[in-house]
Design a protein around this motif. Structure first.
Motif, PDB file in Angstrom:
ATOM      1  N   VAL A  58       0.814  -1.221   0.000  1.00  0.00           N
ATOM      2  CA  VAL A  58       0.000   0.000   0.000  1.00  0.00           C
ATOM      3  C   VAL A  58       0.846   1.268   0.000  1.00  0.00           C
ATOM      4  CG1 VAL A  58      -1.941  -1.167   1.101  1.00  0.00           C
ATOM      5  CG2 VAL A  58      -0.292   0.048   2.518  1.00  0.00           C
ATOM      6  N   VAL A  59       2.123   1.157   0.366  1.00  0.00           N
ATOM      7  CA  VAL A  59       2.966   2.364   0.361  1.00  0.00           C
ATOM      8  C   VAL A  59       3.920   2.407  -0.831  1.00  0.00           C
ATOM      9  CG1 VAL A  59       2.869   2.439   2.879  1.00  0.00           C
ATOM     10  CG2 VAL A  59       4.878   1.424   1.759  1.00  0.00           C
ATOM     11  N   ALA A  60       3.928   1.336  -1.623  1.00  0.00           N
ATOM     12  CA  ALA A  60       4.911   1.239  -2.705  1.00  0.00           C
ATOM     13  C   ALA A  60       4.820   2.401  -3.696  1.00  0.00           C
ATOM     14  CB  ALA A  60       4.753  -0.098  -3.436  1.00  0.00           C
ATOM     15  N   LYS A  61       3.615   2.756  -4.108  1.00  0.00           N
ATOM     16  CA  LYS A  61       3.457   3.820  -5.095  1.00  0.00           C
ATOM     17  C   LYS A  61       3.983   5.143  -4.570  1.00  0.00           C
ATOM     18  CE  LYS A  61       0.016   6.022  -8.087  1.00  0.00           C
ATOM     19  NZ  LYS A  61      -1.437   6.037  -8.487  1.00  0.00           N
ATOM     20  N   GLY A  62       3.601   5.464  -3.326  1.00  0.00           N
ATOM     21  CA  GLY A  62       4.068   6.713  -2.743  1.00  0.00           C
ATOM     22  C   GLY A  62       5.568   6.728  -2.504  1.00  0.00           C
ATOM     23  N   ALA A  63       6.126   5.547  -2.239  1.00  0.00           N
ATOM     24  CA  ALA A  63       7.569   5.466  -1.989  1.00  0.00           C
ATOM     25  C   ALA A  63       8.374   5.375  -3.269  1.00  0.00           C
ATOM     26  CB  ALA A  63       7.877   4.250  -1.109  1.00  0.00           C
ATOM     27  N   GLY A  64       7.712   5.026  -4.377  1.00  0.00           N
ATOM     28  CA  GLY A  64       8.413   4.896  -5.649  1.00  0.00           C
ATOM     29  C   GLY A  64       9.357   3.719  -5.680  1.00  0.00           C
ATOM     30  N   GLN A  65       9.013   2.651  -4.953  1.00  0.00           N
ATOM     31  CA  GLN A  65       9.851   1.450  -4.905  1.00  0.00           C
ATOM     32  C   GLN A  65       8.992   0.209  -5.112  1.00  0.00           C
ATOM     33  OE1 GLN A  65      12.476   1.025  -1.523  1.00  0.00           O
ATOM     34  NE2 GLN A  65      12.618   3.260  -1.228  1.00  0.00           N
ATOM     35  N   PRO A  66       9.580  -0.879  -5.593  1.00  0.00           N
ATOM     36  CA  PRO A  66       8.819  -2.130  -5.738  1.00  0.00           C
ATOM     37  C   PRO A  66       8.372  -2.644  -4.369  1.00  0.00           C
ATOM     38  CG  PRO A  66      10.865  -2.219  -6.988  1.00  0.00           C
ATOM     39  CD  PRO A  66      10.953  -1.002  -6.115  1.00  0.00           C
ATOM     40  N   PRO A  67       7.166  -3.175  -4.274  1.00  0.00           N
ATOM     41  CA  PRO A  67       6.668  -3.671  -2.985  1.00  0.00           C
ATOM     42  C   PRO A  67       7.578  -4.723  -2.359  1.00  0.00           C
ATOM     43  CG  PRO A  67       4.892  -3.571  -4.578  1.00  0.00           C
ATOM     44  CD  PRO A  67       6.154  -3.291  -5.335  1.00  0.00           C
ATOM     45  N   VAL A  68       8.148  -5.616  -3.180  1.00  0.00           N
ATOM     46  CA  VAL A  68       8.962  -6.697  -2.621  1.00  0.00           C
ATOM     47  C   VAL A  68      10.215  -6.142  -1.936  1.00  0.00           C
ATOM     48  CG1 VAL A  68      10.301  -8.755  -3.177  1.00  0.00           C
ATOM     49  CG2 VAL A  68       8.094  -8.396  -4.269  1.00  0.00           C
ATOM     50  N   ARG A  69      10.787  -5.068  -2.512  1.00  0.00           N
ATOM     51  CA  ARG A  69      11.984  -4.475  -1.894  1.00  0.00           C
ATOM     52  C   ARG A  69      11.622  -3.855  -0.536  1.00  0.00           C
ATOM     53  NH1 ARG A  69      14.866   0.286  -5.070  1.00  0.00           N
ATOM     54  NH2 ARG A  69      15.168  -1.417  -6.580  1.00  0.00           N
TER      55      ARG A  69
END
Length: 595
Positions: A58-69
């Protein structure tokens, strides 16, 4: 120590707080809104661990990083916590957590010290809840349909109070309109009978506007009571054409008598309301007119012509100007009339007055339990509440209850002669008892139809959830009596290291779910979740009990193992506490022993 300090924290809330801390530390630029959707919940498959979080996804888009990382970094941080035994990344970015056993064991002392306060939510006294339920027309005895709404509403009130809400339980008396008028005529007929009239029922019915609608035997004592109070003072003419002489008096008397009977029926079910609000009184005080004026001041009332009903247009339909509420501006499919052709208020207008009155009395959350046949009425009422409240400060939640079909021997049960047309609430309670009625009514989601099987609810087997849960509590109490009924606080300080069997740990894990179940069920307005949880908890306890029968080392009481005995007694006492707490929410008495 103050009681509130004894209430243990929801371990899911505790882990969520740790997840948010880890995210804020590793991703300091995340917007607070991105964190709101982070959840920590039990995984669908228990083999995956005790908890699972969606945080990385849920935070991946805002963080600009892949969810798995993000998940990998989060798992590394969470695994450092003393309460976490293992943190693993799964699927597209879930993090599955397995809790340390000593952390889980540490919850037992808190349960024992908190006793029935375990699972209590934080105080939310700043927002007052008005819970309106039953609100049956006072025209006859309570029947099975009313019963389900009464149980759901009452259990929901208990649940919200358990979760920390300030709740007022309200009954809205529908004592205005044609049905109460019909009750007055029917009561007057029973009054004339008590006086020994020679007029036949059919002749009387033929002269009543709309006929004699209520013919059940339950009105006989009401007519007799009316005769005892007024003698023949209301009888001159003794025909409906002269109703002006007696109608208002009889209507008021009949409503009072019926409400007394309704309250007695509800008390037999363990239901008691805090407030009774009369529709007739609100109408007489101009509540609807004030609400209409309030909506008008906001530019939401106008004179207009509605489109004809969808589908086949009735022959008597004709377009005409009406006073309308612009409910379509708040999600309703059409605007709604507020006044009839004769200038009187519609039922909807009176209902708006009722809701406006609740808002005026300072309630923030309006919760109402309705029959499923009123489902189409929900959008317009939600529209009215939204329009009446300022900036959405007041919410309306409607819980719908579906019909109940009473069965015995595989066949529908015959109707009640006393009521005339339906199975009464008293019929049901007399047949199986209050606890069985209440528990069974909560074994299905309220908007799902249910068969109430009179044979099943008195059956002593695991297929009967009422028996199954109460039997678990009785077994707990039996063990504690056999051990000398040690106090909970004494057990809260015993060593628990001997609790290592998978069945013991499964029961502990189930107990720690209770605060989360309370919070989730209250938020969703779904008291049936409590029944589901108690059945699962009872199953875990019965499994452990049966393991002890097969394996002597797992028996609760072992004279040669005093430390292990005390640890298991602590677990048994904790299980009894949570079962009692859940049954209290449902309004069901725990039993000390099964007979």
């Amino acid at each position: 120590m103050e009681p509130k300090d004894l209430v243990p924290q929801d371990i899911f809330a505790a882990l969520r707080a740790e997840v948010l801390t880890c995210l804020s530390r590793s991703l300091p630029d995340l917007a607070p809104a991105a964190l709101e959707r982070v959840s920590v919940e039990p995984p669908r498959d228990p083999a995956h661990g005790d908890m699972s979080t969606n945080a990385a996804m849920v935070v991946a888009k805002g963080a600009g990083q892949p969810p798995v990382r993000i998940a990998a970094a989060l798992a590394t941080e969470l695994s450092k916590l003393p309460m976490v035994a293992e943190a693993k990344v799964a699927g597209p970015g879930f993090v599955n957590l397995r809790l340390a056993e000593d952390y889980l064991l540490g919850q037992l002392p808190q349960i024992l010290r908190s006793a029935e306060r375990y699972g209590d939510g934080p105080s939310r006294q700043g927002r007052k809840v008005n819970l309106e339920y039953v609100s049956a027309n006072p025209t006859g005895p309570m029947h099975v349909g009313h019963c389900r709404g009464a149980v759901v509403g009452d259990a929901l009130a208990n649940l919200l109070i358990k979760a920390g809400h300030a709740v007022t339980k309200e009954y809205y008396i529908n004592d205005a309109g044609a049905q109460v008028q019909a009750l007055a005529y029917a009561t007057y007929w029973r009054y004339l009978q008590a006086l020994g009239t020679t007029v036949s029922e059919d002749d009387f019915a033929a002269s009543v506007p709309g006929g004699l609608q209520y013919r059940g035997e339950y009105l006989i004592p009401v007519g007799q009571a009316l005769a005892e109070v007024y003698g023949d003072a209301l009888a001159p003419g003794a025909v409906p054409a002269e109703a002006g002489i007696w109608l208002a008096t009889v209507r008021s008397f009949a409503v009072a008598q019926m409400m007394q009977a309704i309250q007695e029926d509800l008390a037999a079910l363990g239901v008691r309301h805090d407030v009774f609000i009369s529709e007739a009184t609100l109408v007489g005080e101009g509540a609807a007119d004030r609400a209409i004026a309030q909506l008008s001041a906001k530019g939401l009332v106008y004179e207009g012509v509605l489109e004809p009903p969808k589908g086949k247009v009735p022959e008597d339909w004709e377009p005409r100007p009406q006073t309308l509420f612009a409910s379509s501006r708040f999600g309703d499919d059409v605007d709604r009339p507020l006044r009839k052709s004769d200038g009187s208020n519609t039922y909807f207008a009176n209902d708006i007055g009722n809701h406006a009155d609740k808002i005026t009395r300072g309630f923030h959350d309006l919760v109402q339990v309705w029959g499923a046949d009123h489902g189409g009425y929900v959008p317009r009422m939600k529209a009215a509440v939204e329009a009446l409240s300022d900036d959405g400060a007041v919410s309306l939640t409607v819980v719908l209850t579906q019909i109940v079909k009473v069965m015995k021997g595989g066949e529908p049960v015959r109707m009640s002669k006393r009521a005339g047309t339906y199975i009464t609430l008293r019929d049901l309670i007399d047949e199986v008892g209050r606890d069985a009625v209440r528990f069974t009514m909560l074994t299905r989601k309220s908007d799902a139809q249910m068969d109430f099987d009179l044979d099943k609810v008195v059956e002593q087997s695991r297929d009967n959830p009422v028996f199954y849960v109460q039997y678990a509590h009785a077994r707990c109490r039996s063990v504690l009596r056999q051990a000398g009924s040690p106090e909970h606080d004494n057990l809260a300080s015993v060593g628990l290291d001997s609790l290592q069997d998978p069945a013991e740990m499964a029961l502990i894990r189930r107990l720690t779910l209770w605060p989360r179940v309370v919070e989730g069920a209250a938020a969703a307005r779904e008291p049936h979740r409590i029944a589901f949880y108690l059945q699962d908890l009872a199953s875990d306890f019965h499994i452990l009990w049966n393991r002890g029968r097969d394996d002597a080392t797992l028996r609760f009481i072992q004279a040669e193992q005093p430390d292990a005995t005390r640890a298991r007694l602590a677990l048994v006492a904790a299980a009894a506490i949570v079962i009692r707490s859940g049954l209290a929410v449902m309004g069901v008495d725990p039993v000390e022993e099964m007979r």
